[in-house]
Enzyme design. Structure first.
Site, mmCIF file in Angstrom:
data_model
loop_
_atom_site.group_PDB
_atom_site.id
_atom_site.type_symbol
_atom_site.label_atom_id
_atom_site.label_comp_id
_atom_site.label_asym_id
_atom_site.label_seq_id
_atom_site.Cartn_x
_atom_site.Cartn_y
_atom_site.Cartn_z
ATOM 1 N N GLY A 13 5.357 30.466 -6.046
ATOM 2 C CA GLY A 13 6.060 31.517 -6.785
ATOM 3 C C GLY A 13 7.390 31.888 -6.156
ATOM 4 O O GLY A 13 7.779 31.351 -5.111
ATOM 5 N N CYS A 144 9.970 46.446 -4.145
ATOM 6 C CA CYS A 144 11.351 46.045 -3.865
ATOM 7 C C CYS A 144 12.371 47.154 -4.129
ATOM 8 O O CYS A 144 13.432 47.172 -3.515
ATOM 9 C CB CYS A 144 11.707 44.814 -4.681
ATOM 10 S SG CYS A 144 11.415 44.997 -6.440
ATOM 11 N N GLN A 171 18.082 46.888 -11.812
ATOM 12 C CA GLN A 171 17.381 45.878 -11.034
ATOM 13 C C GLN A 171 17.681 44.454 -11.509
ATOM 14 O O GLN A 171 17.794 44.182 -12.705
ATOM 15 C CB GLN A 171 15.875 46.150 -11.101
ATOM 16 C CG GLN A 171 15.518 47.499 -10.517
ATOM 17 C CD GLN A 171 14.028 47.784 -10.456
ATOM 18 O OE1 GLN A 171 13.604 48.893 -10.717
ATOM 19 N NE2 GLN A 171 13.228 46.805 -10.085
ATOM 20 N N ARG A 230 16.283 47.025 -16.071
ATOM 21 C CA ARG A 230 16.604 45.640 -15.727
ATOM 22 C C ARG A 230 18.005 45.353 -16.248
ATOM 23 O O ARG A 230 18.321 45.689 -17.400
ATOM 24 C CB ARG A 230 15.602 44.700 -16.407
ATOM 25 C CG ARG A 230 15.724 43.269 -15.960
ATOM 26 C CD ARG A 230 15.139 43.012 -14.599
ATOM 27 N NE ARG A 230 13.691 43.148 -14.559
ATOM 28 C CZ ARG A 230 12.983 43.210 -13.436
ATOM 29 N NH1 ARG A 230 13.576 43.145 -12.257
ATOM 30 N NH2 ARG A 230 11.675 43.358 -13.473
ATOM 31 N N HIS A 237 19.200 44.866 -6.090
ATOM 32 C CA HIS A 237 18.876 46.067 -6.854
ATOM 33 C C HIS A 237 19.844 47.187 -6.472
ATOM 34 O O HIS A 237 19.985 47.521 -5.293
ATOM 35 C CB HIS A 237 17.449 46.533 -6.544
ATOM 36 C CG HIS A 237 16.380 45.673 -7.128
ATOM 37 N ND1 HIS A 237 16.617 44.590 -7.947
ATOM 38 C CD2 HIS A 237 15.008 45.755 -7.041
ATOM 39 C CE1 HIS A 237 15.467 44.044 -8.311
ATOM 40 N NE2 HIS A 237 14.477 44.722 -7.774
#
Lengths: 370, 370, 370, 370
Positions: A13, A144, A171, A230, A237
């Site tokens: 991933g 995060c 983000q 987003r 971010h």
């Protein structure tokens, strides 16, 4: 120092790949095992992985045979980038088997016995692992977006007291992994919603900044309100913060406290530690994700536009590299801190795990190795 | 109704083009004159203009000869999309010459004698023009980010009282005009700074929501804190709001008040009026600029994600089309309102201008046409 | 004219949604049935569909119950936006059952008995349906990149003879459907590969431009070489063409032939027909996908930058709206052409299907309605 | 080896900044002087420059005082990133004054006495400087799109003969400098036109691949046809090539020749030389600008998708970093080659300049330093 064998869980991933990238030639750790879904198990990592990083797959990692999630592992430390759909039970099982699971997954972050640590802030919380009923242990790092928020408010809380924070995030798409956000949804667009993100930002900092008393963490009573978006940015971010402090320092004092912040990783000179965990920029239009995310090798929290807030007192813009300090890098720094604090060496700091049946526990492999 | 001759000032710019687009086949107004910089003066509009709209240049506009900013104009209403570097003195001069200047420029917005109007909210402020010492008058609409913010808080302020607002914007590149933001600066990036924008958002709403008493506007004492960001979105400004109300309504009540909001333009059925000035969406991930900006022909304020805010009480995401309702469309709706309220017809509502020398004043041309 | 009942297959997908959008208030067709995957079957379309279009779901379509792919249908015409993984057998079965399947899928395009039609070019190929061994029939339109290429070369081939074409595409992300291309893969990037696309572009035009002789199409012997790229554009495929002609016309002659091109849909004034199927632009930097794709309601092929090619003779840039004329719009124009040419009315033009068992064939429902 | 003093002309621009970045800690060159427009002259470079690179301004460069274009310079080598509006006369004047001007500007590239060099291909062309009537000399590198095209065809031309090339480019925005392309023009769009670019691509390779005979270069008779497009990519020009060869090698032979290509910079082990000037990738969907531009530190030409072309014989996709190997890096590699070939040392290879009046010529400063 002899290197410690480590495994990467969820190795194919986005976070898993970043683990492998950042662990390449690491002075403490040697990647020996890679775990991914059954679809990948049995293949070489180079075959199994749709590698998306800027540099080629590290040779030794590329040649490792990928293990399935059911296979036993030999490594002492497991870096987990497992998807939250499987991380919960899998990480528990690995910890029961005696491994130290350094997890970036959200599943166990708010468990009362699981440390949720930013080592510049609350490394003493690692002691919580002794209250875990495993032979091994689980340790986590924050979400995060949470980590940069918490880094920014921690020195202010310590110095001036923080009562409330309003935060809006912008983000990057890399935070959603691959395939992640469809391009049709985000090209030239904003999606004002990221599932579960706001809840994490509103609760995780309270635990991180909380005081450890016995084996219980008393969360701090800071009110946090998050709005998460987003945006079509690749990495980094950005967050706008408005903060209400208990005392009433000048902006210059606030700037000094932020800029002067330092913690245990800096003191120990850990390999992944940023020289300065917080960088304060004075240019009027910084920080910017496409320009500043890689400062301090992606491990810093960048702060800019510090100014008064008519509603809450002070406001600022913060930025951090979401897949480095916001994910894999945070986990690795946790592991480095634990190594240097002796969690893997010193007998009296070992987990109190009782069921010693299958694989070496942290303490056993400790003894074995020296 | 006989159409009223209008001019567009700054006709080749981004806002000017949108004026021409939106005034095409307008039932009240006929575009007769176009004004641009000396570089364009003398050319046909089609030649002078780097047309950037989705449909071809309206034929009659394309054939008009562009006038320089020093030339006298005959039109009664001048829609101004002039750059703020020239709008200040130019608009004053046009007003002195007897024209009604409907301006989208920021220069005169905070002048005590200049109405700053969103007709759904404060159309009574148009009366301020009688205090202007011009034969004509200047009327303004708010900044492109301010208008949606003010639309969202106006019904709440009326119903529940608004004490404070924290707002973060994610603004489209079209707001910066052309050439505007260099692609190197914004592709895959966020710029956390837009010069002067935060100050406008923090002050303009106070005047718009203020009460007219005599010929003075008493600003409302709402505390607003804005953080403005540019994002790689073509059209549509997104804003996250946290609001502190005086009373403590339920979310359902808040939703009902927002969704039920309506004003004079709706009552009058004005040509550019949105059927509903505020649309409340219930999908968890809306509004989105690339999807929802054109709802109600770009004239609505779209609200979504209405939910409690742990810090200030309620929070929400709002969106609007920055070059339609946020600029040219707002000015046109102002003009439509003034026409229907009789500002251009009724003798006793005329500006009190004295120096009647060069071109027909509002009242004179009124008499001429009526 | 009584409206003809139609169904949309693959109704929840990107192409399916465009079918529903373009068929809204269609003068010939009434959407009565919607077919999607088993996961959606049984739900209302509004529930089942992740609607991504700029305007809300048409009300009547939103209320239709979605049918599974195994259910019998009553509509005479089925517009198919089925995924190629299922379109092959499903479309054959629907045709066997007596439906006229107007397909945008690639599966049957190159079948010898299946017409592959751009009605401005080869509407006579529709007659191929009589050679199909179904009670109904399958009719197809070309790939989204092929159609604009073929539109551009068809008039040149007719007038001057085309020997060879070199084409490079810059294709929009909407061509890959939803979720389609991950944003991590395409934001600020080019992917120089689209599976199967080059093969389609190199073969489909040869069939479309071929001559029908009996029930066999003789493909034209044009050599085509395609290089296909995905670029971060929302809608609109751009293509650069270099063309070798048999004769040696001037650029002015080439321009005249392209600009003057017209076909049967224009002659018949079909509802979806562009007034001009080919628009030639003379600006040096056009066509551009974000500016020009919607010209002629997305149904035209836009040509610009016509100039000499030192290698092959002439070169140009072409553009078209990939999900309108390149997909759903192309299929609808095919259907409109067939209706007006009497394929659904005139007994002697009916498919020769023999197995008349379950649902009304094209001819039967014809009789029923006439 | 003692370092050679160098200046950067056009130091505040995009290419100028890249020069400073790439010359940081260079083993041969020391940046001593920076030249920019009059607006910047007199300021420190850090003040004058809107620095856009990923890392901070190199300290010593940041402290240099920027000189105006009229001031005399002392450095022997001048790296020129001057804008073409001024480069023509300025570079000539600097060469007359005895400097070796290593230029990335287009102005002098096609001058018969000016070498246009890719050192892997035609380093012998540097000898052309002896035919220049200056005390110093001008040397140029190709256009950013030309260089990758020429690198790809050079080995093929040498081995198999190249007759014709069709090329379409997809060029990054950084190629247009800053402010360069407005974001409103390119976000989600393609601009199928870059002024002058196609002409450069169609002529420059013929000179580079030409044979030097006496002091004249005989251009090769290859027909090139270019179509140039701007796409929303930050760095990295992608190009699709179709090539007609004289002989008829297999794809495997073509691949072998490309992959095996090497030249003088590799032989000499120059500091900026890529280990392999051409990298051939076999993945079906590579090269991609956002993934592969930085391979070999941005100095390689990356080739992928090698396959047969039905029209011209073979086709492929190529990629290169347009501001590194396509601009500043190319110029620096030229300078490194000249240094190592002794152009700055060996008396009999010096420019034949006669007018020795103001500053030290190449030869004089040579003597001084050696």
């Amino acid at each position: 120092m002899e290197k410690i064998d480590v495994a990467v869980l969820g190795a194919t991933g986005t976070v898993g790949q970043k683990f492998i990238l950042l662990l390449q030639n690491h002075p403490y750790f040697e990647v020996r095992e890679l775990v991914a879904s059954e679809r990948s198990a049995g293949k070489s990592y180079a075959e199994a992985c749709n590698w998306k990083q800027d540099i080629p797959i590290p040779k030794n990692a590329g040649q490792l045979r990928v293990k399935g999630i059911e296979e036993d592992l030999k490594s002492r430390i497991l870096f987990s980038g497992l998807d939250s759909s499987v991380a919960g039970t899998a990480e528990t099982r690995y910890a029961e088997d005696g491994h130290l699971v350094i997890s970036n997954s959200s599943n166990h972050r708010m468990d009362p016995q699981v440390p949720l640590v930013i080592p510049e802030i609350n490394s003493e919380h690692f002691q919580l692992i002794y209250s875990q009923q495993h032979r091994g242990a689980i340790v986590t790092n924050p979400n995060c977006s949470t980590i940069f928020l918490t880094m920014a408010i921690a020195p202010l809380h310590r110095e001036f007291g923080v009562e409330a924070v309003n935060v809006t995030t912008l983000q990057a798409i890399s935070g959603a992994g691959h395939p992640g956000v469809p391009s049709l949804d985000i090209l030239g667009n904003v999606i004002p919603y990221i599932g579960g993100e706001e809840e994490k930002m509103e609760t995780e900092p309270l635990k991180i900044l909380g005081a450890l008393s016995g084996d219980v963490i008393e969360p701090v009573p800071i009110k946090i309100s998050a709005q998460c978006n987003r945006v079509p940015v690749y990495d980094g971010h950005t967050e706008t913060l408005s903060i209400k402090l208990t005392s009433n320092p000048s902006l210059a004092e606030v700037r000094r406290v932020l800029d002067g912040f330092s913690g245990l990783p800096q003191e120990l000179g850990l390999p992944s530690a940023p020289e300065k965990p917080i960088l304060v920029l004075d240019d009027p239009d910084r920080p910017q994700p496409a320009r500043d995310s890689w400062l301090e090798k992606g491990m810093a929290t960048i702060i800019g536009r510090l100014r008064p807030c008519p509603v809450l007192g002070i406001k600022m813009v913060i930025l951090g590299h979401n897949t480095v300090r916001g994910a894999a890098g945070a986990a690795i720094l946790n592991a480095e801190t634990m190594v240097r604090q002796g969690y893997l060496k010193n007998g009296d700091r070992l987990p109190k795990g009782q069921r010693r049946t299958r694989t070496p526990s942290l303490s056993e492999s400790d003894r074995a190795s020296g």
